[in-house]
Design a protein around this motif. Structure first.
Motif: not given
Length: 369
Positions: A305-307, A285-286, A356-358, A298-302
């Motif tokens: 997993i990272a935000k 989601k961007k 996530i690349t920040d 980031l959402v994996k299989n609903g």
């Protein structure tokens, strides 16, 4: 593609500061590098050129489609000026595609089309490193020479007496990047003037630097912010670099449009707007507008997993199919492939141990072997 551990050069900090790289702390470590085959670089170069052509085709498809322009959050008041910029072939200097390498195929994450950074480290610092450490190796890197040639091409068209360069002077990275780009313009023989972007003066339908009207200006300042803060100034009949039409390329809402137009491209990931996100169970989601990995989920299989946090997202979000980025020694590399004057010409790699690349990512050099 391999990641290889290496011993840093002695006193490398002093060496990289000599090429104007002042913001290296905790960012450039040179304790590893990536090694590519020539065949892999050929694939990346081909992907970059094809993606740029697809983006140009997408601009053509959107330019007179108000529904699509609404999706791209282009202000109605700016549309005529953007169309004029495209129709008059206002020239672009640069841009950077972000790819991930998946099973030998570059997959496009996004296009940093307007205010890309990592330019000094991509063009100068990693080349200096290669010459010191692997002088017989090659590197996908003609960025510096391409910038100089691109400025010559720009001057051949615009023939301005003076080219102005504006950024926010209180941002070290942006200010250093703008200074480097100005240096390449000087190398191309152009007369340049540096200024703080906040000091621009708009009067009588023109932009001024002091008492001098501005005919052409490079700005390291986002177009969407310009549209919001100084729309009337944006509509003046002068040359902006990057040009106004780059506003259609420089936001994430173009990704669903690209997928609609080119669903069979090996480089384009499925991407959707809010109303169609149910088509993906695993997604990134961007925000439509954002920088440095802010406000990503980031959402994996609903399951999330990272935000990341941040100040972006008010314009909405897009949803791009989640990619399982390969890990190299516990690091996740993003391949920043540069386009200068419309042609692929170099590579810069950022990596992080997070998904996530920040702005905490590290820059890592590369060679071709």
């Amino acid at each position: 593609m391999e990641r290889i551990i290496i011993t840093p050069r002695q006193n490398y900090e002093e060496k990289i500061k000599k090429v104007g790289f002042e913001f290296y702390q905790n960012y450039w470590l040179e304790d590893a590098y990536y090694r590519f085959s020539m065949a892999e670089i050929d694939k990346l170069e081909k992907a970059t050129n094809e993606c740029y052509k697809m983006y140009c085709d997408a601009v053509e498809a959107c330019l007179y489609d108000d529904v699509k322009l609404n999706m791209l959050c282009i202000p109605y008041e700016m549309r005529e000026a953007i169309r004029r910029s495209w129709e008059e072939d206002d020239l672009s200097l640069y841009g950077r595609f972000d790819f991930v390498w998946v099973n030998g195929v570059p997959k496009l994450l996004e296009f940093n089309a307007d205010t890309p950074t990592t330019l000094i480290e991509s063009a100068l610092v990693q080349w200096q490193w290669k010459e010191d450490v692997f002088p017989k190796a090659d590197q996908f890197n003609s960025i510096h020479e391409a910038l100089i040639q691109s400025w010559k091409d720009i001057h051949e068209v615009y023939k301005c007496d003076t080219y102005y360069f504006g950024s926010l002077v209180d941002c070290l990275e942006d200010n250093s990047t703008a200074a480097y780009i100005q240096y390449t313009a000087v190398e191309a023989g152009l007369h340049t003037v540096e200024m703080d972007f906040e000091d621009l003066d708009f009067q009588n339908g023109s932009l001024y630097c002091g008492t001098e009207p501005i005919g052409c200006m490079f700005k390291l300042y986002p177009l969407e912010t310009m549209f919001r803060k100084c729309m009337d100034a944006c509509k003046t009949e002068m040359c902006w670099i990057e040009p106004l039409w780059k506003a259609l390329m420089s936001n994430k809402a173009m990704l669903p449009i690209l997928y609609e137009m080119f669903p069979n491209s090996p480089y384009i990931l499925p991407a959707y707007r809010e109303e169609a996100k149910a088509k993906l169970r695993s997604y990134c989601k961007k925000p439509i507008f954002s920088r440095e990995g802010a406000n990503i989920e980031l959402v994996k299989n609903g399951k999330c997993i990272a935000k990341s946090d941040g100040e972006y997202g008010m314009e909405g979000y897009i949803y791009q199919q989640l990619v399982d980025v390969p890990s190299y020694h516990g690091k996740y590399p993003i391949l920043g492939s540069w386009v200068i004057g419309g042609e692929a010409c170099g590579l810069g790699i950022r990596e992080t141990s997070a998904l996530i690349t920040d702005d905490m990512a590290h820059f890592v050099p590369h060679i071709i072997w």
